[in-house]
Design a protein around this motif. Sequence first.
Motif, PDB file in Angstrom:
ATOM      1  N   UNK A  87      32.783  45.033  30.354  1.00  0.00           N
ATOM      2  CA  UNK A  87      32.993  45.835  31.487  1.00  0.00           C
ATOM      3  C   UNK A  87      32.978  44.970  32.766  1.00  0.00           C
ATOM      4  N   UNK A  88      31.921  43.981  32.815  1.00  0.00           N
ATOM      5  CA  UNK A  88      31.928  43.219  33.932  1.00  0.00           C
ATOM      6  C   UNK A  88      33.132  42.283  33.991  1.00  0.00           C
ATOM      7  N   UNK A  89      33.479  41.740  32.831  1.00  0.00           N
ATOM      8  CA  UNK A  89      34.553  40.951  32.887  1.00  0.00           C
ATOM      9  C   UNK A  89      35.769  41.537  33.279  1.00  0.00           C
ATOM     10  N   UNK A  90      35.705  43.020  32.783  1.00  0.00           N
ATOM     11  CA  UNK A  90      37.344  43.713  33.177  1.00  0.00           C
ATOM     12  C   UNK A  90      37.249  43.909  34.705  1.00  0.00           C
ATOM     13  N   UNK A  91      35.913  44.442  35.334  1.00  0.00           N
ATOM     14  CA  UNK A  91      35.905  44.678  36.454  1.00  0.00           C
ATOM     15  C   UNK A  91      36.413  43.168  37.538  1.00  0.00           C
ATOM     16  N   UNK A  92      35.852  41.976  37.185  1.00  0.00           N
ATOM     17  CA  UNK A  92      36.180  41.036  37.550  1.00  0.00           C
ATOM     18  C   UNK A  92      38.028  40.652  37.565  1.00  0.00           C
ATOM     19  N   UNK A  93      38.457  41.098  36.363  1.00  0.00           N
ATOM     20  CA  UNK A  93      39.818  40.923  36.148  1.00  0.00           C
ATOM     21  C   UNK A  93      40.738  41.785  37.059  1.00  0.00           C
ATOM     22  N   UNK A  94      40.155  42.999  37.165  1.00  0.00           N
ATOM     23  CA  UNK A  94      40.803  43.835  38.390  1.00  0.00           C
ATOM     24  C   UNK A  94      40.421  43.608  39.749  1.00  0.00           C
ATOM     25  N   UNK A  95      39.732  42.553  40.001  1.00  0.00           N
ATOM     26  CA  UNK A  95      39.384  42.149  41.429  1.00  0.00           C
ATOM     27  C   UNK A  95      38.377  43.244  42.052  1.00  0.00           C
ATOM     28  N   UNK A  96      37.450  44.077  41.410  1.00  0.00           N
ATOM     29  CA  UNK A  96      36.396  44.787  41.746  1.00  0.00           C
ATOM     30  C   UNK A  96      35.418  44.253  42.158  1.00  0.00           C
ATOM     31  N   UNK A  97      34.963  43.025  41.541  1.00  0.00           N
ATOM     32  CA  UNK A  97      33.981  42.312  41.610  1.00  0.00           C
ATOM     33  C   UNK A  97      34.243  40.779  41.718  1.00  0.00           C
ATOM     34  N   UNK A  98      33.663  39.941  42.568  1.00  0.00           N
ATOM     35  CA  UNK A  98      34.270  38.463  42.556  1.00  0.00           C
ATOM     36  C   UNK A  98      33.133  37.757  42.424  1.00  0.00           C
ATOM     37  N   UNK A  99      32.510  37.507  41.206  1.00  0.00           N
ATOM     38  CA  UNK A  99      31.033  36.526  41.232  1.00  0.00           C
ATOM     39  C   UNK A  99      31.685  35.095  41.310  1.00  0.00           C
ATOM     40  N   UNK A 100      30.436  34.218  41.672  1.00  0.00           N
ATOM     41  CA  UNK A 100      31.110  32.826  42.033  1.00  0.00           C
ATOM     42  C   UNK A 100      30.946  32.343  40.534  1.00  0.00           C
ATOM     43  N   UNK A 101      31.917  31.288  40.341  1.00  0.00           N
ATOM     44  CA  UNK A 101      31.810  30.689  39.179  1.00  0.00           C
ATOM     45  C   UNK A 101      31.168  29.171  39.244  1.00  0.00           C
ATOM     46  N   UNK A 102      30.216  28.802  38.317  1.00  0.00           N
ATOM     47  CA  UNK A 102      29.915  27.280  38.313  1.00  0.00           C
ATOM     48  C   UNK A 102      30.725  26.433  37.815  1.00  0.00           C
ATOM     49  N   UNK A 103      31.449  25.647  38.383  1.00  0.00           N
ATOM     50  CA  UNK A 103      32.449  24.958  37.840  1.00  0.00           C
ATOM     51  C   UNK A 103      31.964  23.829  36.769  1.00  0.00           C
ATOM     52  N   UNK A 104      30.796  23.580  36.675  1.00  0.00           N
ATOM     53  CA  UNK A 104      30.330  22.591  35.733  1.00  0.00           C
ATOM     54  C   UNK A 104      30.099  23.042  34.474  1.00  0.00           C
ATOM     55  N   UNK A 105      29.555  24.419  34.303  1.00  0.00           N
ATOM     56  CA  UNK A 105      29.288  25.095  32.996  1.00  0.00           C
ATOM     57  C   UNK A 105      30.211  26.328  32.676  1.00  0.00           C
ATOM     58  N   UNK A 106      30.888  26.646  33.748  1.00  0.00           N
ATOM     59  CA  UNK A 106      31.630  27.713  33.538  1.00  0.00           C
ATOM     60  C   UNK A 106      30.919  29.396  33.860  1.00  0.00           C
TER      61      UNK A 106
END
Length: 264
Positions: free
Chosen positions: A17-36
């Motif tokens: 669900x959280x990934x789906x919200x992110x996909x729909x741009x309803x939440x925008x968490x930061x991504x750690x580029x080193x570990x993803x």
Amino acid sequence: MYTIGQVANFLGVSRDTLKYYEEKKLVKPKHDHENGYRKYNAYDIHDIITTNFYRELDIEIRKIQEIKQCTSIIDLEHLLAEQEAKIIEELAYKKRLLKKINSVKKDYCKIKQHLGEFTVKEMEPLEIKGEITEYAAYEEYEIIRNSTESLKKAVTLTSARRVIHFDDEGIKEEKFIVVRKIEDNDKTPKGEVLSYPKCIYTVIEDGRFVNGEKNIDHEVGERLLKIAHENGYELIGKAYINILLTTYEEGLERVFLEMYAPIK
């Protein structure tokens, strides 16, 4: 900052669900580029809580996206009013469904109690709304739909009655009428009202499972006349037949009918 697992645990939602919200741009968490890994801050969690709230109100994702783009609280007010109207309409429909379920449960009790048995009871008042040629006159079903509390997908035949005129020699005439049950708060029905304080009443079974393609009118009529003569009842020469319930056994329909035959 929190991980996706922590947020899912805090809020009782799945990672998907959280990934789906992110996909729909309803939440925008930061991504750690080193570990993803995703990292959620307090604002992100607030976005998820708010999104869940709107989803609980059954507001579509597309509409929630619109809410996030609103420039005025008035836009949200209009959206909530629109959703409120939908819910009120759905509640009214659910009430109709519950009423129909309760009606079918009562019909099932009639079948258990009266199948093959004759008794004397009142036929409660019915308002005649019109006529159809027969049950299979599908092109005439508009009058049935207009006389029944509508369901979304089903046309119910509970408002249709087969009316048989008969004498000792058999059936003389028949027709099919569309009726509406008169409720206690109906003071002035517009159409003709049918009401009989005393009728011979029974529930009979028809359909291909029990009768094949055979017409059982003659058998039922003979038994009805016999019951009347044995008990000293004088029939007026009419019978009203209603479909109570249709079910299936071995792929063949079993149709349960109730019949009222008024007594003079």
